[in-house]
Design a protein around this motif. Structure first.
Motif, short mmCIF file in Angstrom:
data_model
loop_
_atom_site.label_atom_id
_atom_site.label_comp_id
_atom_site.label_asym_id
_atom_site.label_seq_id
_atom_site.Cartn_x
_atom_site.Cartn_y
_atom_site.Cartn_z
N ASN A 211 4.68 12.89 7.14
CA ASN A 211 6.04 13.35 7.03
C ASN A 211 6.62 13.44 8.44
OD1 ASN A 211 8.45 14.92 6.81
ND2 ASN A 211 7.72 15.73 4.84
N TYR A 212 7.30 12.37 8.84
CA TYR A 212 7.69 12.23 10.24
C TYR A 212 8.80 13.20 10.65
CZ TYR A 212 4.77 8.12 9.94
OH TYR A 212 3.70 7.27 9.75
N LYS A 213 9.62 13.63 9.69
CA LYS A 213 10.63 14.63 10.03
C LYS A 213 9.99 15.96 10.39
CE LYS A 213 14.42 12.56 7.39
NZ LYS A 213 15.41 12.75 6.30
N THR A 218 7.87 19.83 14.83
CA THR A 218 6.78 20.37 15.65
C THR A 218 6.89 19.90 17.09
OG1 THR A 218 5.33 20.38 13.70
CG2 THR A 218 4.28 20.55 15.86
N LEU A 219 7.19 18.63 17.29
CA LEU A 219 7.31 18.10 18.65
C LEU A 219 8.46 18.77 19.40
CD1 LEU A 219 6.71 14.26 18.13
CD2 LEU A 219 5.20 15.91 19.24
N ALA A 237 6.25 13.38 31.39
CA ALA A 237 7.56 13.25 30.75
C ALA A 237 7.69 11.90 30.04
CB ALA A 237 8.67 13.42 31.78
N TYR A 238 7.20 10.86 30.70
CA TYR A 238 7.26 9.51 30.11
C TYR A 238 6.41 9.43 28.84
CZ TYR A 238 6.18 4.56 29.51
OH TYR A 238 5.98 3.31 28.97
N ASN A 239 5.18 9.91 28.89
CA ASN A 239 4.30 9.83 27.73
C ASN A 239 4.83 10.63 26.54
OD1 ASN A 239 2.42 8.08 28.82
ND2 ASN A 239 1.09 9.69 29.57
N PHE A 240 5.37 11.81 26.83
CA PHE A 240 5.91 12.62 25.74
C PHE A 240 7.15 11.97 25.13
CE2 PHE A 240 8.34 16.13 23.84
CZ PHE A 240 7.36 16.65 23.00
N ALA A 241 8.01 11.43 25.98
CA ALA A 241 9.21 10.75 25.48
C ALA A 241 8.83 9.55 24.61
CB ALA A 241 10.08 10.29 26.65
N ILE A 247 7.90 8.38 16.89
CA ILE A 247 8.08 9.08 15.61
C ILE A 247 9.50 8.91 15.10
CG2 ILE A 247 7.97 11.31 14.45
CD1 ILE A 247 5.25 10.19 15.25
N GLU A 248 10.48 8.97 16.01
CA GLU A 248 11.87 8.79 15.61
C GLU A 248 12.09 7.43 14.94
OE1 GLU A 248 14.30 11.61 18.79
OE2 GLU A 248 13.87 9.52 19.32
N LYS A 249 11.46 6.41 15.46
CA LYS A 249 11.57 5.07 14.86
C LYS A 249 11.06 5.07 13.43
CE LYS A 249 10.30 1.47 17.21
NZ LYS A 249 9.48 0.59 18.08
N ARG A 250 9.98 5.84 13.17
CA ARG A 250 9.41 5.87 11.82
C ARG A 250 10.31 6.61 10.82
NH1 ARG A 250 4.95 5.84 15.26
NH2 ARG A 250 3.25 4.45 14.61
N THR A 251 11.20 7.44 11.33
CA THR A 251 12.14 8.14 10.43
C THR A 251 13.39 7.31 10.18
OG1 THR A 251 13.34 9.28 12.22
CG2 THR A 251 11.37 10.37 11.31
#
Length: 284
Positions: A211-213, A218-219, A237-241, A247-251
């Motif tokens: 459930n990517y939303k 959580t992120l 910062a780069y790795n977290f972004a 995940i945003e792409k999967r939503t």
């Protein structure tokens, strides 16, 4: 060394039988199994009657509170010297407990990790890649890439019990948030890695972490809580972004509108950061 295995279950009366048997069939015998029913409605009470073994402890939550609440219930009730978590559709290899306990003793480690073999319908990296991932868990920047460490692959010293509590408001990535918390407290400075496949993880599309939303929720909390640690280093910062945008792409979100895209662009257009990233990649 007595080991507590915590198994939360919700409406998986059939699969949890195989899971429990994978523990009962271990070559190592000093353990307890805590099965926590999270308000199931599929007849799990009848399924549990077949286990006539005092090491199997069956606990019930009378309403569905979520996997975090079920695991936390197991944490409160367990009495082992070490603790591990096993999902109700995953299984341990026969020597999991023996090899993980030996590794923990020999290395005086607070945390021990092994490899997993994935089943189900999701595509995962090869075992060789996962060996590289697991060996890199000490690096906070690498962990920010995403939730790449299956919880059943980790054995924890029970001294960490109060730090293993899961946030019950999270519907997904609750294990990832917990691991980041351990990392922030330098727990992984006492870490040992066993490069053997000792767990079979069922990675199906209906899993809780699909459930990517919920994952993005959580992120978002993780970014707020660990903002200083994330932003103090450009690689962090780069790795977290990159993690969030993936995940945003999967939503189905348009990543061109993502506020994290600027972090990635800024990083790649900095020669210093690009060289730092190459050095970091070469160390993993």
């Amino acid at each position: 060394m007595k080991i507590s295995i915590i198994i939360p279950v919700y409406n998986r009366a059939k699969s949890v039988i195989r899971t429990i048997n994978s523990v009962l069939n271990q070559s190592y015998s000093d353990f307890e199994i805590l099965v926590i029913d999270d308000g199931s409605t599929d007849g799990i009470d009848d399924a549990m009657l077949q286990f006539d073994d005092k090491r199997v402890i069956y606990l019930k939550l009378w309403e569905n509170k979520g996997v975090s609440a079920a695991r936390n219930c197991g944490l409160e009730a367990c009495s082992g010297d070490a603790i591990c978590f096993l999902d109700s559709d995953d299984v341990f290899g026969q020597d999991y407990l023996s090899k993980m306990a030996t590794k923990m003793k020999l290395n005086s480690a607070q945390v021990v990790a092994c490899l997993a073999r994935y089943t189900g319908d999701q595509v995962r990296p090869t075992e060789l890649q996962h060996a590289k991932y697991q060996a890199s868990i000490k690096k906070f920047s690498f962990l920010l890439r995403g939730n790449i460490f299956p919880l059943p692959c980790l054995l924890f010293n029970s001294e960490l019990k109060v730090r293993l509590v899961f946030n019950e408001t999270y519907k997904s990535y609750e294990d990832y948030a917990m691991l980041l918390g351990l990392h922030a407290e330098k727990i992984f400075d006492s870490y040992a890695f066993l490069p053997e496949v000792l767990v079979e993880v069922n990675d199906s599309v209906d899993g809780i972490n699909k459930n990517y939303k919920n994952i993005l929720t959580t992120l978002n909390d993780i970014e707020i809580y660990y903002n200083q640690m994330i932003m103090e280093d450009d690689v962090n910062a780069y790795n977290f972004a990159r993690n969030v945008i993936g995940i945003e792409k999967r939503t189905g979100r348009n990543i061109l509108r993502s506020r994290h895209l600027l972090t990635i662009i800024r990083y790649h257009f900095s020669l210093r950061n690009f060289l730092a990233l190459l050095r970091a990649e070469s160390r993993y």
